[in-house]
Design a protein around this motif. Structure first.
Motif, short mmCIF file in Angstrom:
data_model
loop_
_atom_site.label_atom_id
_atom_site.label_comp_id
_atom_site.label_asym_id
_atom_site.label_seq_id
_atom_site.Cartn_x
_atom_site.Cartn_y
_atom_site.Cartn_z
N ARG A 11 1.00 -1.23 -0.06
CA ARG A 11 0.07 0.03 0.03
C ARG A 11 0.85 1.31 -0.08
N LEU A 12 2.34 1.13 0.49
CA LEU A 12 2.75 2.32 0.82
C LEU A 12 3.54 2.79 -0.48
N VAL A 13 3.72 1.62 -1.57
CA VAL A 13 4.48 2.09 -2.71
C VAL A 13 3.34 2.65 -3.89
N LEU A 14 2.03 2.35 -3.50
CA LEU A 14 1.16 2.85 -4.44
C LEU A 14 0.88 4.53 -3.83
N PRO A 15 0.61 5.40 -5.17
CA PRO A 15 0.18 6.48 -5.00
C PRO A 15 -1.12 6.87 -4.41
N GLY A 16 -1.46 7.65 -3.92
CA GLY A 16 -2.81 8.07 -3.38
C GLY A 16 -3.46 7.08 -2.42
N LYS A 17 -4.83 7.25 -2.02
CA LYS A 17 -5.33 6.49 -1.01
C LYS A 17 -6.18 5.33 -1.61
N GLN A 18 -5.99 4.16 -0.69
CA GLN A 18 -6.56 2.97 -1.40
C GLN A 18 -7.80 2.65 -0.24
N ARG A 19 -8.72 2.39 -0.83
CA ARG A 19 -10.08 2.20 -0.08
C ARG A 19 -10.45 0.62 0.25
N ILE A 20 -9.43 0.11 0.66
CA ILE A 20 -9.64 -1.31 1.27
C ILE A 20 -9.23 -1.34 2.77
N GLY A 21 -9.57 -2.35 3.41
CA GLY A 21 -9.76 -2.49 4.67
C GLY A 21 -8.55 -3.18 5.39
N PHE A 22 -8.32 -3.38 6.62
CA PHE A 22 -7.40 -4.05 7.20
C PHE A 22 -7.18 -5.58 6.52
N TRP A 23 -8.43 -6.29 6.71
CA TRP A 23 -8.57 -7.63 6.40
C TRP A 23 -8.24 -8.02 5.05
N LEU A 24 -8.63 -7.12 3.89
CA LEU A 24 -8.11 -7.41 2.54
C LEU A 24 -6.54 -6.98 2.51
N THR A 25 -6.16 -5.93 3.05
CA THR A 25 -4.72 -5.82 2.95
C THR A 25 -3.96 -7.12 3.57
N LEU A 26 -4.44 -7.69 4.54
CA LEU A 26 -3.74 -8.90 5.15
C LEU A 26 -3.73 -10.05 4.24
N VAL A 27 -4.97 -10.26 3.63
CA VAL A 27 -5.20 -11.47 2.61
C VAL A 27 -4.35 -10.96 1.28
N VAL A 28 -4.22 -9.88 0.93
CA VAL A 28 -3.71 -9.57 -0.17
C VAL A 28 -2.02 -9.93 0.06
N GLY A 29 -1.43 -9.38 1.16
CA GLY A 29 -0.12 -9.48 1.83
C GLY A 29 0.12 -11.00 1.82
N ILE A 30 -0.71 -11.64 2.32
CA ILE A 30 -0.38 -13.26 2.66
C ILE A 30 -0.16 -13.81 0.99
N VAL A 31 -1.11 -13.70 0.28
CA VAL A 31 -1.12 -14.04 -1.07
C VAL A 31 0.13 -13.48 -1.93
N ALA A 32 0.41 -12.31 -1.65
CA ALA A 32 1.62 -11.83 -2.47
C ALA A 32 2.95 -12.50 -1.79
N ALA A 33 3.02 -12.68 -0.42
CA ALA A 33 4.14 -13.27 -0.20
C ALA A 33 4.48 -14.67 -0.53
N LEU A 34 3.26 -15.22 -0.55
CA LEU A 34 3.50 -16.80 -1.06
C LEU A 34 3.61 -16.67 -2.57
N LEU A 35 3.33 -15.93 -3.57
CA LEU A 35 3.55 -15.67 -4.66
C LEU A 35 4.90 -15.29 -5.29
N GLY A 36 5.59 -14.21 -4.25
CA GLY A 36 6.71 -13.82 -4.35
C GLY A 36 7.84 -14.89 -4.00
N THR A 37 7.51 -15.76 -3.06
CA THR A 37 8.40 -16.66 -2.56
C THR A 37 8.39 -17.67 -3.69
N LEU A 38 7.34 -18.08 -4.19
CA LEU A 38 7.06 -19.20 -5.36
C LEU A 38 7.99 -18.61 -6.41
N LEU A 39 7.73 -17.56 -6.92
CA LEU A 39 8.54 -16.97 -8.02
C LEU A 39 10.10 -16.92 -7.70
N ALA A 40 10.37 -16.57 -6.65
CA ALA A 40 11.71 -16.36 -6.28
C ALA A 40 12.49 -17.78 -6.46
#
Length: 95
Positions: free
Chosen positions: A21-50
């Protein structure tokens, strides 16, 4: 999966989602739980790709893996924000 693994995934998901969320400009209108889910999925995808590219197991901090995770999180946050109706959408002018 052990209970410590679940807590670790949640903690890493919060951090990666927040960094996405910090690297994106402007305000994002998603809540804590969606940020958590996106973060977990992104961490898994990033680890798999790496791991697929062969840069996951290095001495010290895996900077490339971290960059991939944050990039996936930023893309996921932008996508969820757009799908939920946030972001800079063009308004139609009615006559």
């Amino acid at each position: 999966m052990e209970i410590s693994g679940i807590f670790t995934a949640l903690f890493i998901g919060i951090i990666i989602g927040a960094l996405g969320r910090l690297v994106l400009p402007g305000k994002q209108r998603i809540g804590f739980w969606l940020t958590l889910v996106v973060g977990i999925v992104a961490a898994l995808l990033g680890t798999l790709l790496a791991a697929a590219v062969g840069v996951a197991d290095t001495d010290g901090i895996d900077w490339i893996e971290l960059f991939l995770q944050i990039a996936f999180a930023a893309g996921g946050v932008a996508l969820v924000d757009r799908l939920r109706g946030g972001g800079n959408r063009r308004r139609s002018i009615t006559r």
